[in-house]
Write a protein that holds these residues in place. Structure first.
Motif: not given
Length: 321
Positions: A102-108, A127-133, A135-138, A153-157
């Motif tokens: 999967v290329l995109r993961y969304s936190i709801v 931030r931790e997802i973007k450092e370790k995984v 995958i794009e974050v939504c 957005k600044e955190a990486g979403a």
């Protein structure tokens, strides 16, 4: 040459279909609409297919009275209730989904909006997802302000999800604790913060064909390029528990007309797909070219592995939209 073919040819040349034409098209033979819609999809999007997954980051006790929702505090349902998941669990699920392809993961999260402390916690997780995984974050955190969206957005979403749900006219029949304009303001705030926006609606709320078309026209006006099309799953305990469920052909017609109105968008089958006998395959041949896979918040979906096999069999390739 029938109307479906005539309008298709005009859209391939850059024409924007009017509301009146969409209403007329809606009643044309299903096979003709779906075939032409798939050709429009192929012309503008090729074989690109966007698949994403979601995690229910906070569940239940929602202050809003959306009549379709199992998580509303107004209704008595069997939906699970829990506060924000911790960063470790959110990152674990992100890694699992990335490993599945999967290329995109969304936190709801449930609720009208997250408070500042909750946003801080979610920014840490992003931030931790973007450092370790890889995958794009939504995120789907409700009716936030532009400043709050900037922090995300600044955190990486990269994208915010916020469904219109239905047309402006029908919205007061669906929810009264916030308005259609509240939704539009939040979408514009997310865009102003530099985030992409994913927005669509739920079919089967008692809306008319005109409501469905009006919602799509609003999405076009807003410039939305990722459009979830949900089919209502009538949840016991909600006001819509006795709503008649739509069928596969209803959904094929809806996504096909959406493709005419939004020719270059990722039209995404979302909630309710688990109720379709064909797992949404008919819609993926009628203009839809994206999906939410896995579980859908409070209802079960299909596994990522199963979906990836179907996508490959239909000739699509997974890309980020």
């Amino acid at each position: 040459m029938g109307l479906a073919e005539q309008l298709k040819q005009k859209i391939l040349e850059g024409y924007q279909m009017t509301k009146e034409e969409a209403l007329e098209l809606y009643d044309e033979p299903l096979v003709e609409i779906c075939r032409a819609a798939d050709e429009i999809r192929q012309f503008f999007c090729g074989n690109r297919f966007d698949i994403c997954t979601i995690v229910n980051g906070k569940s239940g006790k929602c202050s809003e009275n959306c009549k379709y929702c199992a998580q509303s505090a107004y209704y008595h349902t069997s939906a699970e209730e829990y506060p924000l998941l911790d960063t470790e669990e959110i990152v674990r699920q992100a890694r699992y989904n990335a490993d599945c392809g999967v290329l995109r993961y969304s936190i709801v999260t449930s609720g009208r909006c997250l408070n500042d402390d909750e946003i801080r916690q979610m920014c840490e997780a992003i931030r931790e997802i973007k450092e370790k995984v890889d995958i794009e974050v939504c995120v789907s955190f409700g009716l936030l302000t532009e400043e709050q969206f900037r922090r995300i957005k600044e955190a990486g979403a990269s994208r915010v999800h916020n469904n219109l749900e239905t047309s402006r006219r029908n919205f007061p029949n669906v929810c009264t604790t916030h308005t259609f304009d509240d939704k539009v303001r939040a979408i514009r705030a997310a865009m102003a913060a530099g985030l992409e926006v994913c927005s669509g609606g739920i079919m089967g709320l008692g809306e008319s064909a005109e409501d469905r078309i009006d919602m799509a026209l609003t999405l076009r006006e807003l410039g939305i390029k990722s459009v979830p099309v949900n089919m209502l799953n009538p949840i016991p305990g909600t006001p819509y528990e006795k709503n008649e469920r739509l069928g596969v052909n209803d959904m094929r017609r809806i996504v096909a007309v959406c493709r005419y109105l939004l020719p270059d968008a990722a039209i995404r089958l979302a909630g309710g797909r688990g109720l379709m006998e064909d797992k949404g395959e008919g819609c993926f041949c009628s203009g839809a070219n994206a999906a939410i896979s896995g579980d859908m918040l409070t209802t079960a979906g299909y596994t990522v592995e199963t979906d990836l096999k179907m996508i490959d069999r239909l000739g699509y390739k997974v890309y980020l939209s």
